[in-house]
Design a protein around this motif. Structure first.
Motif, PDB file in Angstrom:
ATOM      1  N   ARG A   1      11.064 -31.537  -8.476  1.00 12.06           N
ATOM      2  CA  ARG A   1      11.192 -30.361  -9.084  1.00 12.06           C
ATOM      3  C   ARG A   1      11.205 -30.481 -10.784  1.00 12.06           C
ATOM      4  O   ARG A   1      12.332 -31.218 -10.899  1.00 12.06           O
ATOM      5  CB  ARG A   1      11.914 -29.298  -8.409  1.00 12.06           C
ATOM      6  N   VAL A   2      10.627 -29.864 -11.411  1.00  9.66           N
ATOM      7  CA  VAL A   2      10.720 -29.904 -12.867  1.00  9.66           C
ATOM      8  C   VAL A   2      11.099 -28.552 -13.589  1.00  9.66           C
ATOM      9  O   VAL A   2      10.647 -27.514 -13.341  1.00  9.66           O
ATOM     10  CB  VAL A   2       9.096 -30.189 -13.437  1.00  9.66           C
ATOM     11  N   ASP A   3      12.471 -28.607 -14.399  1.00 11.90           N
ATOM     12  CA  ASP A   3      12.988 -27.600 -14.998  1.00 11.90           C
ATOM     13  C   ASP A   3      12.710 -25.950 -14.311  1.00 11.90           C
ATOM     14  O   ASP A   3      12.206 -25.158 -14.922  1.00 11.90           O
ATOM     15  CB  ASP A   3      12.164 -27.402 -16.353  1.00 11.90           C
ATOM     16  N   GLY A   4      13.139 -26.275 -12.912  1.00 10.72           N
ATOM     17  CA  GLY A   4      13.294 -24.940 -12.176  1.00 10.72           C
ATOM     18  C   GLY A   4      11.711 -24.359 -11.615  1.00 10.72           C
ATOM     19  O   GLY A   4      11.655 -23.438 -11.212  1.00 10.72           O
ATOM     20  N   LEU A   5      10.714 -25.113 -12.077  1.00  7.38           N
ATOM     21  CA  LEU A   5       9.430 -24.937 -11.486  1.00  7.38           C
ATOM     22  C   LEU A   5       9.651 -24.981 -10.021  1.00  7.38           C
ATOM     23  O   LEU A   5       9.620 -26.150  -9.526  1.00  7.38           O
ATOM     24  CB  LEU A   5       8.340 -25.815 -12.064  1.00  7.38           C
ATOM     25  N   GLU A   6       9.336 -23.971  -9.027  1.00  3.72           N
ATOM     26  CA  GLU A   6       9.172 -24.198  -7.673  1.00  3.72           C
ATOM     27  C   GLU A   6       7.886 -24.810  -7.274  1.00  3.72           C
ATOM     28  O   GLU A   6       6.858 -24.204  -7.824  1.00  3.72           O
ATOM     29  CB  GLU A   6       9.326 -23.038  -6.824  1.00  3.72           C
ATOM     30  N   HIS A   7       7.837 -25.771  -6.473  1.00  2.00           N
ATOM     31  CA  HIS A   7       6.371 -26.350  -6.118  1.00  2.00           C
ATOM     32  C   HIS A   7       5.557 -25.596  -5.582  1.00  2.00           C
ATOM     33  O   HIS A   7       4.204 -25.816  -5.401  1.00  2.00           O
ATOM     34  CB  HIS A   7       6.476 -27.830  -5.423  1.00  2.00           C
ATOM     35  N   THR A   8       6.065 -24.579  -4.856  1.00  5.97           N
ATOM     36  CA  THR A   8       5.228 -23.390  -4.447  1.00  5.97           C
ATOM     37  C   THR A   8       4.885 -22.215  -4.902  1.00  5.97           C
ATOM     38  O   THR A   8       4.339 -21.031  -4.648  1.00  5.97           O
ATOM     39  CB  THR A   8       5.952 -23.044  -3.150  1.00  5.97           C
ATOM     40  N   GLY A   9       5.306 -22.342  -6.346  1.00  9.46           N
ATOM     41  CA  GLY A   9       5.170 -20.976  -7.234  1.00  9.46           C
ATOM     42  C   GLY A   9       3.808 -20.953  -7.564  1.00  9.46           C
ATOM     43  O   GLY A   9       2.864 -21.842  -7.417  1.00  9.46           O
ATOM     44  N   ALA A  10       3.619 -19.839  -8.354  1.00 12.72           N
ATOM     45  CA  ALA A  10       2.075 -19.249  -8.793  1.00 12.72           C
ATOM     46  C   ALA A  10       1.962 -19.913 -10.288  1.00 12.72           C
ATOM     47  O   ALA A  10       0.589 -19.640 -10.638  1.00 12.72           O
ATOM     48  CB  ALA A  10       2.023 -18.088  -8.632  1.00 12.72           C
ATOM     49  N   SER A  11       2.796 -20.577 -10.790  1.00  9.04           N
ATOM     50  CA  SER A  11       2.536 -20.979 -12.137  1.00  9.04           C
ATOM     51  C   SER A  11       1.448 -22.038 -12.369  1.00  9.04           C
ATOM     52  O   SER A  11       1.372 -22.805 -11.444  1.00  9.04           O
ATOM     53  CB  SER A  11       3.962 -21.289 -13.037  1.00  9.04           C
ATOM     54  N   THR A  12       0.856 -22.005 -13.539  1.00 10.21           N
ATOM     55  CA  THR A  12      -0.208 -22.998 -13.713  1.00 10.21           C
ATOM     56  C   THR A  12       0.474 -24.344 -13.695  1.00 10.21           C
ATOM     57  O   THR A  12       1.490 -24.622 -14.405  1.00 10.21           O
ATOM     58  CB  THR A  12      -1.025 -22.766 -14.907  1.00 10.21           C
ATOM     59  N   ILE A  13      -0.151 -25.588 -13.076  1.00 13.31           N
ATOM     60  CA  ILE A  13       0.592 -26.718 -12.947  1.00 13.31           C
ATOM     61  C   ILE A  13      -0.666 -27.614 -13.459  1.00 13.31           C
ATOM     62  O   ILE A  13      -1.722 -27.656 -13.081  1.00 13.31           O
ATOM     63  CB  ILE A  13       0.933 -26.968 -11.652  1.00 13.31           C
TER      64      ILE A  13
ATOM     65  N   VAL B   1      -3.411 -26.483  -5.453  1.00 16.70           N
ATOM     66  CA  VAL B   1      -3.370 -26.421  -6.783  1.00 16.70           C
ATOM     67  C   VAL B   1      -4.765 -26.591  -7.229  1.00 16.70           C
ATOM     68  O   VAL B   1      -5.177 -26.113  -8.274  1.00 16.70           O
ATOM     69  CB  VAL B   1      -2.402 -27.487  -7.284  1.00 16.70           C
ATOM     70  N   ALA B   2      -5.453 -27.427  -6.586  1.00 12.83           N
ATOM     71  CA  ALA B   2      -6.951 -27.764  -7.002  1.00 12.83           C
ATOM     72  C   ALA B   2      -7.804 -26.612  -7.056  1.00 12.83           C
ATOM     73  O   ALA B   2      -8.494 -26.168  -7.765  1.00 12.83           O
ATOM     74  CB  ALA B   2      -7.584 -28.794  -6.296  1.00 12.83           C
ATOM     75  N   LEU B   3      -7.672 -25.835  -5.882  1.00 14.75           N
ATOM     76  CA  LEU B   3      -8.378 -24.852  -5.662  1.00 14.75           C
ATOM     77  C   LEU B   3      -8.063 -23.594  -6.690  1.00 14.75           C
ATOM     78  O   LEU B   3      -8.932 -22.897  -7.120  1.00 14.75           O
ATOM     79  CB  LEU B   3      -8.096 -24.024  -3.904  1.00 14.75           C
ATOM     80  N   ARG B   4      -6.751 -23.509  -6.949  1.00 10.48           N
ATOM     81  CA  ARG B   4      -6.242 -22.628  -8.029  1.00 10.48           C
ATOM     82  C   ARG B   4      -7.221 -22.925  -9.363  1.00 10.48           C
ATOM     83  O   ARG B   4      -7.558 -22.107 -10.199  1.00 10.48           O
ATOM     84  CB  ARG B   4      -5.065 -22.243  -8.092  1.00 10.48           C
ATOM     85  N   GLN B   5      -7.154 -24.015  -9.762  1.00 13.54           N
ATOM     86  CA  GLN B   5      -7.779 -24.577 -10.866  1.00 13.54           C
ATOM     87  C   GLN B   5      -9.340 -24.519 -10.785  1.00 13.54           C
ATOM     88  O   GLN B   5     -10.167 -24.236 -11.942  1.00 13.54           O
ATOM     89  CB  GLN B   5      -7.385 -25.940 -11.292  1.00 13.54           C
ATOM     90  N   MET B   6      -9.982 -24.696  -9.683  1.00 14.95           N
ATOM     91  CA  MET B   6     -11.481 -24.726  -9.557  1.00 14.95           C
ATOM     92  C   MET B   6     -11.850 -23.323  -9.535  1.00 14.95           C
ATOM     93  O   MET B   6     -13.083 -23.163 -10.241  1.00 14.95           O
ATOM     94  CB  MET B   6     -11.771 -25.268  -8.228  1.00 14.95           C
ATOM     95  N   ARG B   7     -10.794 -22.359  -9.481  1.00 17.64           N
ATOM     96  CA  ARG B   7     -11.359 -20.844  -9.696  1.00 17.64           C
ATOM     97  C   ARG B   7     -10.992 -20.178 -10.926  1.00 17.64           C
ATOM     98  O   ARG B   7     -11.119 -19.126 -11.190  1.00 17.64           O
ATOM     99  CB  ARG B   7     -10.554 -19.985  -8.568  1.00 17.64           C
TER     100      ARG B   7
END
Length: 463
Positions: free
Chosen positions: A383-395, A151-157
């Protein structure tokens, strides 16, 4: 942009960028207009001023005639460096004495010690990345699981930043039209299409709210889940803790009241960090020490994010279980997972009483039976409202970002209400400005010195 940069950027800063303490290698980093010249003054090897960037050079560091160490110098010329300034990184042997001598030498030659996070702050001020990306650098350094790293790497990029900039860009256009209407207020004209604005605001608001919902999961990914294991004495709490950690962390005994203090340890389950807390058994007791342990258990239960209530299926009825959980007096929002222990010795009637209950997991802690099911049940509760913790959505993982999104959402609601009730253009424009301001604070398009100081002082010195 350089004309607007603080005067302190004319300084050349230096700091140790590896953890303090003895080790094989220590890295001393300099950044600023004199980084190369200062290093040349103490480096015996190739003249660094004549060398291209992104090169390594072997030599010695000297204090006059005294050799401090044999080193390798990494040379990065701005703007092609982390800070977008000239940067020199000196790799020395990892002795505390050598590091202190090198730092003192460079300070005598005109460098100053870097403040906390100043290298990353300079990178932000020079436009290397925005504020959300800069904060992700700190999260990446602190990442202690595969998921928090991802998650941190995705946000840093820049994934989160791109999403915010798209949102803000759409709103800026309509905000400009509303401001134009204010300029022509006496003519009573409308430049902004109200129907289109409502549609856009609804889309933006839906995305802002999704990002806000993701913060619950993001906070879990970043900080872990404090999970208290509670229950009666001899329910098997210490045995369960040992099974989850796969080590003998807590003393296990048939004697009730063995655990009198809190025992804590962490385990990662599919990338999410759980901090398990083994507690004293909940019962009335005249033993002063055990009573203190029970009181600590009740206090810690109130502070938990998740409570695993462990009960012995062979001695507990469903009605008793319900009453015991109710007696915990849990604050709103604290999740509870009932876990029935001693699956291996329970009778058919006892199993039938608790089987097929969606809020209950059955295990045999001493044999490890049902641990996989327990782990999946723990994950399901974060898990929150169906968001999979391994998904690609912004967290969203940063509390500052979540608060700014809350402000933006509140003002977007106000604009929508104003549009539906025929509110004046001046009020609509003001609320839209507040929403834009809140979104801009996340990425640093709108910032102030106090905000930057608050953020970057949380970094380590050498970053």
């Amino acid at each position: 942009m350089a004309a607007d940069l603080p005067l302190s950027l004319s300084d050349t800063i230096v700091a140790l960028s590896t953890p303090p303490g003895a080790g094989a290698i220590a890295l001393v980093r300099l950044s600023g207009p004199q980084a190369i010249a200062l290093t040349d003054a103490v480096f015996a090897g190739k003249r660094l001023a004549d060398q291209p960037g992104h090169t390594l050079h072997y030599g010695t560091l000297r204090d006059g005639e005294r050799v401090l160490d044999e080193v390798v110098v990494s040379l990065f010329r701005g703007p092609h460096s982390y800070t977008r300034e000239d940067v020199v990184e000196i790799s020395t042997h990892g002795s505390d004495y050598i590091v202190q001598e090198v730092l003192a030498l460079l300070l005598r030659h005109g460098a100053r010690l870097a403040e906390a996070g100043e290298f990353t702050k300079r990178a932000f001020l020079h436009g290397a990345f925005d504020l959300a990306q800069a904060e992700a650098v700190a999260d990446l350094i602190a990442a202690d699981s595969a998921l928090s790293h991802q998650v941190a790497l995705r946000q840093m990029r820049g994934g989160f930043s791109r999403e915010l900039k798209e949102l803000r860009g759409q709103l800026v256009h309509f905000a400009a039209l509303l401001e134009l209407e204010l300029d022509f207020g006496e003519e009573d004209v409308e430049f902004a299409d109200r129907t289109g604005l409502v549609r856009l605001l609804q889309e933006v608001q839906a995305l802002v709210r999704r990002l806000l919902r993701s913060f619950e999961l993001g906070n879990v990914i970043k900080n872990g889940v404090t999970t208290v294991i509670a229950g009666r004495p001899n329910a098997g709490k210490s045995t369960l803790l040992n099974a989850l950690l796969n080590e003998d962390r807590a003393i296990v005994s048939d004697v009730p009241g063995t655990t009198r203090d809190l025992i804590e340890d962490e385990v990662s389950i599919e990338g999410i960090r759980f901090r398990f807390v083994d507690t004293a058994g909940l019962r009335d007791t005249t033993d002063v020490v055990e009573a203190l342990g029970v009181e600590r258990t009740r206090q810690r239960v109130q502070q938990a994010a998740l409570v695993v209530y462990l009960f012995d299926m062979t001695t507990t009825s469903p009605a008793e279980l319900q009453a015991e959980i109710k007696a915990l007096l849990l604050p709103a929002g604290v999740r509870v997972l009932a876990v029935g222990n001693k699956l291996d010795v329970a009778s058919e009637d006892e199993l039938a009483a608790f089987s097929n209950r969606p809020d209950t997991v059955l295990i045999a802690a001493s044999r490890g039976d049902g641990l996989n099911e327990l782990q999946q049940a723990l994950l399901a509760r974060v898990r929150v409202d169906g968001l999979e913790h391994t998904g690609a959505s912004t967290i969203v993982t940063n509390l500052r970002h979540a608060r700014s999104l809350e402000v933006a959402s509140r003002h977007l609601d106000a604009v929508l209400v104003g549009l539906s009730t025929g509110g004046g253009t001046e009020l609509l424009a003001a609320d839209l400005r507040h929403a834009l301001n809140a979104l801009g604070q996340i990425t640093g398009e709108i910032s102030n010195d106090d905000l930057l100081t608050s953020i970057f002082t949380q970094f380590c010195i050498g970053k």
